[in-house]
Design a protein around this motif. Structure first.
Motif, short mmCIF file in Angstrom:
data_model
loop_
_atom_site.label_atom_id
_atom_site.label_comp_id
_atom_site.label_asym_id
_atom_site.label_seq_id
_atom_site.Cartn_x
_atom_site.Cartn_y
_atom_site.Cartn_z
N LEU A 102 -2.75 12.08 -12.02
CA LEU A 102 -2.71 10.80 -10.99
C LEU A 102 -2.80 10.02 -11.57
CD1 LEU A 102 -2.81 10.52 -8.26
CD2 LEU A 102 -4.86 9.54 -7.77
N PRO A 103 -1.44 8.81 -11.28
CA PRO A 103 -1.29 7.76 -12.14
C PRO A 103 -1.99 6.93 -11.78
CG PRO A 103 1.33 8.56 -11.52
CD PRO A 103 0.09 9.32 -11.25
N PHE A 104 -2.42 5.74 -12.48
CA PHE A 104 -3.06 4.54 -12.11
C PHE A 104 -2.28 3.86 -10.58
CE2 PHE A 104 -4.96 0.40 -12.58
CZ PHE A 104 -6.68 1.05 -12.09
N ILE A 105 -0.88 3.68 -10.90
CA ILE A 105 -0.33 2.91 -9.85
C ILE A 105 -0.14 3.82 -8.50
CG2 ILE A 105 1.88 4.43 -9.90
CD1 ILE A 105 1.39 0.87 -9.63
N ASN A 106 -0.88 5.04 -8.48
CA ASN A 106 -0.91 5.88 -7.15
C ASN A 106 -2.35 4.93 -6.24
OD1 ASN A 106 1.44 6.76 -7.33
ND2 ASN A 106 0.81 9.37 -7.76
N VAL A 107 -3.36 5.10 -7.28
CA VAL A 107 -4.20 4.46 -7.06
C VAL A 107 -4.46 3.07 -6.32
CG1 VAL A 107 -7.51 4.39 -7.80
CG2 VAL A 107 -6.17 6.06 -8.54
N ILE A 108 -3.97 2.01 -6.97
CA ILE A 108 -3.88 1.41 -7.10
C ILE A 108 -2.89 1.07 -5.40
CG2 ILE A 108 -2.39 -0.94 -6.95
CD1 ILE A 108 -3.26 -0.36 -10.04
N ASN A 109 -2.02 2.05 -4.72
CA ASN A 109 -1.42 2.00 -3.92
C ASN A 109 -2.63 2.08 -2.75
OD1 ASN A 109 0.82 0.88 -4.83
ND2 ASN A 109 1.81 3.32 -5.49
N LEU A 110 -2.84 3.62 -2.96
CA LEU A 110 -3.54 4.05 -2.45
C LEU A 110 -4.67 2.81 -1.88
CD1 LEU A 110 -4.18 7.71 -3.09
CD2 LEU A 110 -2.97 6.47 -1.09
N VAL A 111 -5.50 2.15 -2.27
CA VAL A 111 -6.46 0.74 -2.60
C VAL A 111 -5.52 -0.38 -1.07
CG1 VAL A 111 -7.87 -1.05 -3.90
CG2 VAL A 111 -8.19 1.52 -4.32
N SER A 112 -4.71 -0.86 -1.72
CA SER A 112 -4.05 -1.51 -0.80
C SER A 112 -3.13 -1.18 0.17
CB SER A 112 -2.53 -1.96 -1.56
OG SER A 112 -2.08 -0.84 -1.94
N PHE A 113 -3.19 0.09 0.11
CA PHE A 113 -3.00 0.96 2.29
C PHE A 113 -4.61 0.58 2.94
CE2 PHE A 113 -3.78 4.75 4.17
CZ PHE A 113 -3.09 4.58 5.32
N MET A 114 -5.56 1.17 1.61
CA MET A 114 -6.75 0.89 2.74
C MET A 114 -7.26 -0.80 3.14
SD MET A 114 -8.27 3.49 2.87
CE MET A 114 -10.25 1.80 3.49
N ILE A 115 -6.95 -1.69 1.87
CA ILE A 115 -6.76 -2.95 2.27
C ILE A 115 -5.60 -3.09 3.89
CG2 ILE A 115 -6.76 -5.53 2.01
CD1 ILE A 115 -7.80 -4.10 -1.54
N ILE A 116 -4.69 -3.22 3.42
CA ILE A 116 -3.44 -3.17 4.60
C ILE A 116 -4.37 -2.76 5.91
CG2 ILE A 116 -1.62 -2.91 5.91
CD1 ILE A 116 -0.33 -3.48 2.57
N GLY A 117 -5.30 -1.36 5.64
CA GLY A 117 -5.44 -1.09 7.18
C GLY A 117 -7.12 -1.04 7.76
N THR A 118 -7.55 -2.40 6.73
CA THR A 118 -9.00 -3.42 7.38
C THR A 118 -8.33 -4.60 7.78
OG1 THR A 118 -10.00 -2.34 5.55
CG2 THR A 118 -10.90 -4.00 6.39
N LEU A 119 -7.20 -5.17 7.23
CA LEU A 119 -7.21 -5.93 7.79
C LEU A 119 -6.25 -5.97 8.86
CD1 LEU A 119 -5.74 -7.95 4.40
CD2 LEU A 119 -7.59 -8.50 5.76
N SER A 120 -5.76 -5.36 9.55
CA SER A 120 -4.36 -4.86 10.27
C SER A 120 -5.74 -4.33 11.53
CB SER A 120 -3.48 -3.73 10.40
OG SER A 120 -4.25 -2.33 10.54
N ALA A 121 -6.60 -3.62 11.09
CA ALA A 121 -7.93 -3.08 12.41
C ALA A 121 -8.74 -4.87 12.67
CB ALA A 121 -8.83 -2.10 11.58
N MET A 122 -8.84 -5.82 11.99
CA MET A 122 -9.23 -6.42 11.98
C MET A 122 -8.62 -7.48 13.19
SD MET A 122 -11.14 -8.09 8.07
CE MET A 122 -13.00 -7.08 8.01
#
Length: 134
Positions: A102-122
């Motif tokens: 698993l490339p590190f960029i995929n982990v970064i993409n999924l962490v940013s997915f979580m951040i965007i999901g959290t911000l939009s939920a707020m």
């Protein structure tokens, strides 16, 4: 017998399942639309990674907002948990497809997915309206 208006009570578990199903549906719709757009371009394989990221981020934003709105009061938690579940499923699919690498960029993409999901939920949570005094 008195009935409350608004139907059944929306529990956290029900909102979590709604969020997971909604996120999956939004992901497939955005991936399908972007695949159609890519098929019309000159080099369809040139922008697959970008379209995949766009599809994930649109999914995170829309599903976080809608899940938070669906639950109402306290809707941020099920939205974040459904985004976490969806991100873990995507991570697992990525691990299976890449045979454990698993490339590190995929982990970064999924962490940013979580951040965007959290911000939009707020942004999507329902707030009580302040009543004006006359």
């Amino acid at each position: 017998m008195s009935r409350k208006r608004g139907g059944a009570k929306k529990t956290c578990a029900r909102a979590l399942v709604f969020g997971i199903v909604f996120a999956t549906a939004v992901f497939f719709v955005t991936a399908f639309v972007l695949a159609i757009i890519l098929s019309k371009t000159e080099n369809p394989t040139g922008h697959v990674g970008l379209c995949g990221m766009v599809s994930l981020f649109v999914t995170a934003a829309v599903s976080g907002f809608v899940t938070s709105r669906y639950k109402g009061e306290g809707g941020v938690l099920p939205a974040v948990l459904s985004a976490l579940f969806f991100a873990l499923v995507m991570l697992l699919i990525g691990l299976i497809c890449s045979k454990g690498k698993l490339p590190f960029i995929n982990v970064i993409n999924l962490v940013s997915f979580m951040i965007i999901g959290t911000l939009s939920a707020m942004l999507g949570r329902k707030r009580e309206r302040k009543r004006r005094r006359k």
